[in-house]
Design a protein around this motif. Structure first.
Motif, PDB file in Angstrom:
ATOM      1  N   TYR A  28       0.836  -1.214   0.000  1.00 25.49           N
ATOM      2  CA  TYR A  28       0.000   0.000   0.000  1.00 25.49           C
ATOM      3  C   TYR A  28       0.868   1.261   0.000  1.00 25.49           C
ATOM      4  N   CYS A  29       0.214   2.371  -0.299  1.00 28.14           N
ATOM      5  CA  CYS A  29       0.831   3.714  -0.204  1.00 28.14           C
ATOM      6  C   CYS A  29       2.008   3.896  -1.168  1.00 28.14           C
TER       7      CYS A  29
ATOM      8  N   SER B 157       2.352   7.510  -2.618  1.00 27.63           N
ATOM      9  CA  SER B 157       1.568   8.454  -1.807  1.00 27.63           C
ATOM     10  C   SER B 157       2.275   8.625  -0.467  1.00 27.63           C
ATOM     11  N   ARG B 158       1.962   9.675   0.232  1.00 30.56           N
ATOM     12  CA  ARG B 158       2.458   9.920   1.598  1.00 30.56           C
ATOM     13  C   ARG B 158       3.979   9.793   1.664  1.00 30.56           C
TER      14      ARG B 158
ATOM     15  N   CYS C  60      -2.252  11.753   0.871  1.00 32.15           N
ATOM     16  CA  CYS C  60      -2.843  10.406   0.834  1.00 32.15           C
ATOM     17  C   CYS C  60      -3.780  10.361  -0.372  1.00 32.15           C
ATOM     18  N   SER C  61      -3.736   9.265  -1.141  1.00 30.20           N
ATOM     19  CA  SER C  61      -4.537   9.206  -2.370  1.00 30.20           C
ATOM     20  C   SER C  61      -5.984   8.755  -2.152  1.00 30.20           C
ATOM     21  N   ARG C  62      -6.379   8.536  -0.938  1.00 31.90           N
ATOM     22  CA  ARG C  62      -7.774   8.328  -0.530  1.00 31.90           C
ATOM     23  C   ARG C  62      -8.451   7.064  -1.055  1.00 31.90           C
ATOM     24  N   TYR C  63      -8.344   6.816  -2.343  1.00 33.01           N
ATOM     25  CA  TYR C  63      -9.128   5.725  -2.921  1.00 33.01           C
ATOM     26  C   TYR C  63      -8.495   4.370  -2.600  1.00 33.01           C
ATOM     27  N   CYS C  64      -7.174   4.361  -2.352  1.00 34.95           N
ATOM     28  CA  CYS C  64      -6.419   3.116  -2.510  1.00 34.95           C
ATOM     29  C   CYS C  64      -6.576   2.117  -1.375  1.00 34.95           C
ATOM     30  N   CYS C  65      -6.760   2.577  -0.133  1.00 41.06           N
ATOM     31  CA  CYS C  65      -7.037   1.606   0.929  1.00 41.06           C
ATOM     32  C   CYS C  65      -8.378   0.928   0.644  1.00 41.06           C
TER      33      CYS C  65
ATOM     34  N   ASP D 186      -0.971   2.507   7.101  1.00 46.29           N
ATOM     35  CA  ASP D 186      -2.160   2.737   7.920  1.00 46.29           C
ATOM     36  C   ASP D 186      -3.312   2.343   7.025  1.00 46.29           C
TER      37      ASP D 186
ATOM     38  N   ARG E 145      -6.912   3.264   5.809  1.00 47.29           N
ATOM     39  CA  ARG E 145      -7.829   4.409   5.842  1.00 47.29           C
ATOM     40  C   ARG E 145      -9.099   4.084   5.065  1.00 47.29           C
TER      41      ARG E 145
HETATM   42  S1  SF4 Z   1      -5.647   5.593   0.976  1.00 48.79           S
HETATM   43 FE1  SF4 Z   1      -4.377   4.117   2.100  1.00 48.79          FE
HETATM   44  S2  SF4 Z   1      -2.967   3.267   0.544  1.00 48.79           S
HETATM   45 FE2  SF4 Z   1      -3.833   5.139  -0.278  1.00 48.79          FE
HETATM   46  S3  SF4 Z   1      -2.309   6.690   0.229  1.00 48.79           S
HETATM   47 FE3  SF4 Z   1      -3.913   6.760   1.819  1.00 48.79          FE
HETATM   48  S4  SF4 Z   1      -3.140   5.424   3.420  1.00 48.79           S
HETATM   49 FE4  SF4 Z   1      -1.927   4.965   1.580  1.00 48.79          FE
END
Ligand code: SF4
Ligand SMILES: Cc1cc2nc3c(=O)[nH]c(=O)nc-3n(C[C@H](O)[C@H](O)[C@H](O)COP(=O)(O)OP(=O)(O)OC[C@H]3O[C@@H](n4cnc5c(N)ncnc54)[C@H](O)[C@@H]3O)c2cc1C
Ligand code: SF4
Ligand code: SF4
Ligand code: SF4
Lengths: 579, 101
Positions: A304-305, A308-309, A323-328, A353, A355
């Motif tokens: 993950y991530c 991002s971040r 944080c790219s929001r969609y990806c978790c 983390d 999210r």
């Molecule tokens: S949504 Fe999750 S995977 Fe995507 S950048 Fe935020 S914390 Fe990382």
């Protein structure tokens, strides 16, 4: 200078917000004899209905032609008092707002004498400005009831349908040969499992049914002129064709790019290391057991991530800090999709983390209870991916084991890549839209004006503005639709007249102002024998970049003329430099 | 360093008995264990959950020290069925280590 002017000055207590720290009565008295002033008064609350009525009575009874109100920030009540001035019967641009609260009383709570002196100076400056004010009229332009939507992802398509529902004509320009954007070929999407391909197909079918929507694919904007309510746009369509359009507003629904990992980043470049979009491209086309290159997949590791971040390091000088929001959501949802397949696949999700806000939390829970293993890693000790004799091996320090190192032999490593700003050089050069620190298209106000831009009539629709899920993208797009609709349904738009003007006698057309103007509002025209600068009123923002640049002093901004500013400075420094 | 074993990982997944996913690593189980078994159950379950077979093998004696008294499960705030998990593990070891079935 103020010969024949009749100026009213009203100084507010703001309860005690101002009067506790500024002697407002002394201020009113000190300016009562300024040239042009015919009345100078205090009110407990200038913005109250009673005080406004009293001021209207003064405007009419004393036949005022200039108004100065010293109160709170113009952000709070400038429009209140402009409206009041109009109701009283004087031109609203002959009203001058002096900020005596944020810029005086609140800033100098420990020095009443000093604050009062400063208050007097500020009000004098306001009076000097009002005595040189002239009536101005707003610029009314007719609007064309048509909209151009750039980008035919779900944001653009859904937005186009909503505009069409309002009875507006819509043109959609999509750069790719096929409309639909990112999700057009994908299967189940979070959170409700509807297929991306199906959502896009339904939208496209409906778009095709509408008489008032025209969809151009393989099409891109190549020229743009005009202004809010009346843009002229040229689209390249296919290899050889082009179309000219005239529209009143534009929706920018150009979406995002997926982060492209660097070679070697989490093993990217090795056979079997793919990004989530790449994974979906092949996995979503397969039924039954998951295979990669024809071989069944038994162990998958997700990281993950990725992209991002990020933190700033030597290897990453320009980090994507967001944080790219969609990806978790997408990662945990993919875990459930894989559990639903036949075969005994083991999956490891290496995250920083999780999210999964809102109801995506239940998807995360389902993924865990059905056997997907989630392992938390620290960003300072990121997992590594190596190509070994046993195939791909991912090494991770599991936080729940107190940082013990674990090796996972994986048939496939999927990098959950973030969203990055869409590369769109041609379009950006034409639209001149500012971007945020993260590189996404910038809204006018992060909370209160989330879909408007500095270019009036150009609105942001969807993930072009910042990383968003599908629901969030569509929500943003429909917000942009309501702004565009609200603008065009009225049929006209009033623009602030506080813009630049050219003194054609002084101007010698050197083109300095044209180069300085960030909004492309300066054009060259013929004026009698000579060439001079011309300000396109509907494009000019009146921020004045051109004014100090002009070597011949030929430019001024209405409402902020050099003469007014000089008079204000003189008035401020009256005690210091006796006239 | 230890490597994930697909065999254990798959066995854990296919099992209806073993479930440690709700564990939040609070440590109550360790605190109440009458045998004073330090690493049981939370760390062990983590090894099992991730599929670290060699870690399980290293801890066989610990796994058989457990009295299956259920103090831990009784007190677990996340309602992890700890005794059942230990039973699952013993069955797995019996079959795969001691070749009993
Ligand atoms: S949504 Fe999750 S995977 Fe995507 S950048 Fe935020 S914390 Fe990382
Ligand atoms: C791997 C992955 C999985 C995802 N999973 C989920 C999920 O499960 N659930 C969920 O809600 N969201 C998910 N998302 C997010 C989802 O993809 C986005 O929210 C959605 O695609 C945003 O739609 P959009 O129309 O704003 O942008 P896009 O889908 O990117 O569409 C933009 C369109 O504009 C076009 N365009 C760009 N520039 C120009 C130009 N200059 N001229 C003309 N056309 C142009 C593009 O070609 C494209 O067709 C996922 C994203 C990824 C990457
Ligand atoms: S006008 Fe502004 S300063 Fe005056 S009372 Fe109202 S809020 Fe307070
Ligand atoms: S900078 Fe001044 S002189 Fe030069 S073109 Fe502009 S207005 Fe004219
Ligand atoms: S008491 Fe339950 S939740 Fe707490 S560590 Fe033990 S098994 Fe996990």
């Amino acid at each position: 200078m103020a010969i024949g002017r009749k100026i009213g000055v009203f100084i507010c207590h703001c309860g005690g917000n101002i009067s506790d720290y500024v002697d407002v009565k002394a201020v009113a008295e000190a300016v009562a004899n300024e040239p042009g002033v015919v009345v100078s008064k205090n009110h407990m609350f200038t913005c109250s209905d009673a005080a406004q009525q009293e001021m209207i009575d003064d405007i009419q009874g004393l036949e005022l032609d200039g108004l100065v109100i010293a109160s709170c920030s113009p952000k709070l009540h400038m429009f209140t008092f402009r409206d009041m001035a109009e109701r009283g019967g004087i031109n609203k641009y002959q009203y001058v707002h002096v900020n005596l609260r944020e810029q005086c009383s609140w800033a100098h709570t420990n020095d009443k004498t000093g604050a009062t002196e400063k208050g007097i100076a500020l009000v004098r400056a306001g009076i000097a400005k009002a005595s040189l004010s002239v009536p101005l009229t707003a610029l009314r332009v007719d609007t064309i009831p048509k909209v151009l939507v750039i980008g035919a992802g779900i944001s653009g398509l859904r937005g186009a349908l909503a505009l069409s529902d309002m009875g507006l004509s819509v043109f959609i320009a999509e750069k790719e040969k096929d409309a639909g954007g990112t999700v057009k070929n994908w299967g189940r999407m979070a959170p409700d499992d509807q297929h991306g391909s199906e959502i896009v197909k339904n939208l496209l079918d409906e778009v095709k049914r509408r008489d008032n929507i025209m969809l151009y694919t393989d099409a891109e904007m190549i020229a743009k002129s005009g202004y809010i309510g009346d843009f002229k746009v040229t689209l390249r369509v296919g290899e050889h064709d082009s179309v000219e359009l005239q529209v009143g507003a534009m929706l920018i629904a150009t979406g995002f790019d997926s982060y492209e990992p660097q070679q070697g980043e989490f093993g990217y470049g090795l056979d079997g290391v793919v990004t989530l979009p790449q994974f979906r491209d092949f996995a979503d086309q397969q039924d039954g057991e998951l295979t990669y290159n024809g071989k069944p997949v038994k162990n998958v590791a997700f990281v993950y991530c990725v992209g991002s971040r990020q933190k700033k390091t030597e290897a990453c000088p320009e980090p994507n800090q967001y944080c790219s929001r969609y990806c978790c959501n997408a990662g945990t949802h993919m875990a459930v999709c894989l559990e639903d397949r036949p075969g005994d696949l083991n999956q490891y999700h290496l995250y920083r983390d999780i999210r999964t806000y809102g109801h995506n939390e239940t998807i995360y829970e389902e993924a865990r209870t059905r056997g997907a293993v989630f392992m938390r890693y620290q960003d300072t000790e990121a997992p590594t991916v190596a190509d070994t004799a046993d195939g791909l091996v991912v090494t991770v320090k599991d936080q729940l084991m107190g940082g013990e190192e674990v090796e996972i032999q994986a048939d496939l490593v999927v990098l959950i890549t973030g969203m990055v700003p869409k590369k769109n050089e041609t379009l950006m050069n034409l639209l001149k839209l500012p971007v945020s620190k993260d590189g996404f298209l910038n809204e006018l106000h992060i909370k209160l004006r989330p879909v408007e831009t500095v270019i009036d009539g150009v609105f942001l629709a969807g993930s072009a503005q910042s990383p968003k899920t599908m629901a969030e993208s569509v929500g943003a797009s429909l917000a942009a639709v309501s702004k565009a609709g609200g603008l065009l349904m009225k049929g006209f738009v009033d623009l602030e007249p506080l813009i630049a003007r050219v003194d054609t006698d002084k101007c010698l057309w050197c083109d300095e102002c044209l180069k300085a103007c960030p909004y492309g509002a300066i054009e060259k025209i013929h004026h009698g024998e000579k060439e001079v600068a011309f300000v396109v009123k509907s494009l000019c923002k009146g921020e004045g970049a051109c004014v100090p640049i002009c070597p011949h002093d030929a430019l001024d901004v209405e409402g902020y003329t050099d003469q007014q500013i000089t008079a204000m400075i003189d008035a401020c420094s009256k005690e210091v430099v006796p006239a | 360093m230890s490597r994930v074993s697909s065999k254990l990982a798959s066995a854990v997944k296919c099992s209806d008995t073993f479930n440690a996913d709700a564990c939040m690593h609070c440590g109550v189980c360790t605190a109440v264990c009458p045998m004073g078994i330090e690493m049981l159950p939370r760390k062990l379950f983590r090894y099992v959950q991730v599929g670290l077979e060699d870690k399980v093998r290293e801890n066989i004696s610990t796994i058989y020290q457990c009295l299956l008294c259920g103090m831990c499960a009784e007190n677990c705030p996340a309602e992890v069925n700890i005794a059942d998990n230990v039973r699952f593990l013993r069955k797995y070891i019996n079959e795969n280590e001691f070749n009993l079935s």
